[in-house]
Design an enzyme around this catalytic site. Sequence first.
Site, PDB file in Angstrom:
ATOM      1  CG  HIS A  72      -6.072   0.103   4.723  1.00  0.00           C
ATOM      2  ND1 HIS A  72      -4.943  -0.622   5.009  1.00  0.00           N
ATOM      3  CD2 HIS A  72      -6.917  -0.121   5.771  1.00  0.00           C
ATOM      4  CE1 HIS A  72      -5.090  -1.246   6.164  1.00  0.00           C
ATOM      5  NE2 HIS A  72      -6.285  -0.950   6.645  1.00  0.00           N
TER       6      HIS A  72
ATOM      7  CD  GLU B  63      -2.909  -1.261   2.285  1.00  0.00           C
ATOM      8  OE1 GLU B  63      -2.872  -0.371   3.165  1.00  0.00           O
ATOM      9  OE2 GLU B  63      -3.715  -2.188   2.303  1.00  0.00           O
TER      10      GLU B  63
HETATM   11  C1  MLT Z   1      -7.058  -1.533  11.520  1.00  0.00           C
HETATM   12  O1  MLT Z   1      -6.377  -2.561  11.582  1.00  0.00           O
HETATM   13  O2  MLT Z   1      -7.399  -0.899  12.520  1.00  0.00           O
HETATM   14  C2  MLT Z   1      -7.490  -1.015  10.188  1.00  0.00           C
HETATM   15  O3  MLT Z   1      -7.094  -1.817   9.133  1.00  0.00           O
HETATM   16  C3  MLT Z   1      -7.089   0.398   9.943  1.00  0.00           C
HETATM   17  C4  MLT Z   1      -5.639   0.674  10.083  1.00  0.00           C
HETATM   18  O4  MLT Z   1      -4.796  -0.111   9.686  1.00  0.00           O
HETATM   19  O5  MLT Z   1      -5.324   1.708  10.648  1.00  0.00           O
END
Ligand code: MLT
Length: 317
Positions: A276, A258
């Site tokens: 995401h 990403e």
């Molecule tokens: C999480 O694991 O809380 C979500 O995928 C969002 C993020 O990675 O901040």
Amino acid sequence: MPEPPLVVIADPVAPAALELLSKGPGRVVDASADPAMLPSKLGAAWGLVVRSRTQVTEALLSQAPQLRVVARAGVGVDNVDLKAATARKILVVNAPTAATTSVAELTVTFALLLLRDLYAAIQKTKEGGWQRGLHGAELSGKTVGLVGYGRIGREVARRLRGFGATVQAFDPLLTRSPDETPLVPFDDLLGKSDIVSLHAALTPENHHLLNAERLARLRRGAYVINVARGALLDEEALLAALNSGQVAGAALDVFETEPPTRTALLTHPHVLPTPHLGASTPEAQRRAGVQVAEELLRLLRGEEPLYLVNTEVVARP
Ligand code: MLT
């Protein structure tokens, strides 16, 4: 007199979290606006607050000799080297319930978008087209297979049932279902679902869980949703399955790297990519920030943490 413990904020968190921490017994420094500032703050850090931007590696931990706790303002802890933290007796805590609703809502949105092929219809209409006629299908009556049946999976299931869908789940960590969703073997789920949606945490064991072989076991024309972690899915294999028609469409909020680099997947006409943003709602971010701030305050007061991830750290002599 020794200085109060220092909490370093490495990634941007909700203002409510900073407010809470600033009222506690520790000192707080917000280094989130400038990642280059972080190394100079690590030496004195007692606590470190991260989201997913900062990679908490062995190299980073070695710069923080006084660090006692890493607080992940979110759910996934795949950006934290848990083994290295545990070896250094550093507690890792997270905010496991913060994003449940936001991610569950996104999943259901994706299911509806995919089945109705709505993105294409909206795009064509904006371009001046007016194609009526049969377009898409209902969620009601479809079977959705959830891979991973933790907090998020269960909330997705509850919402899907409200739409009249049948839900089944695969979760090797569970011996029995916590609710009415039947737990089924992975192969059965693959062969009997119209939509397969991933809700597992990424571990070394489930890397590329949905690979070419498993995609081939899906019902022809099934849909795939990934709102969990990109590496649960073999993106090359998914692209091939989309091109052959084995997979009718995919909604992807997460990617192996990403920002993502596989242009052919991103621009595929039957792929709905998002950046995401499963937890990117003010509600989820506020909860994530406040949950980890409260956790740090508990630890500063000498109380037990509620959301300890590396539980083995407390058992170590
Ligand atoms: C999480 O694991 O809380 C979500 O995928 C969002 C993020 O990675 O901040």
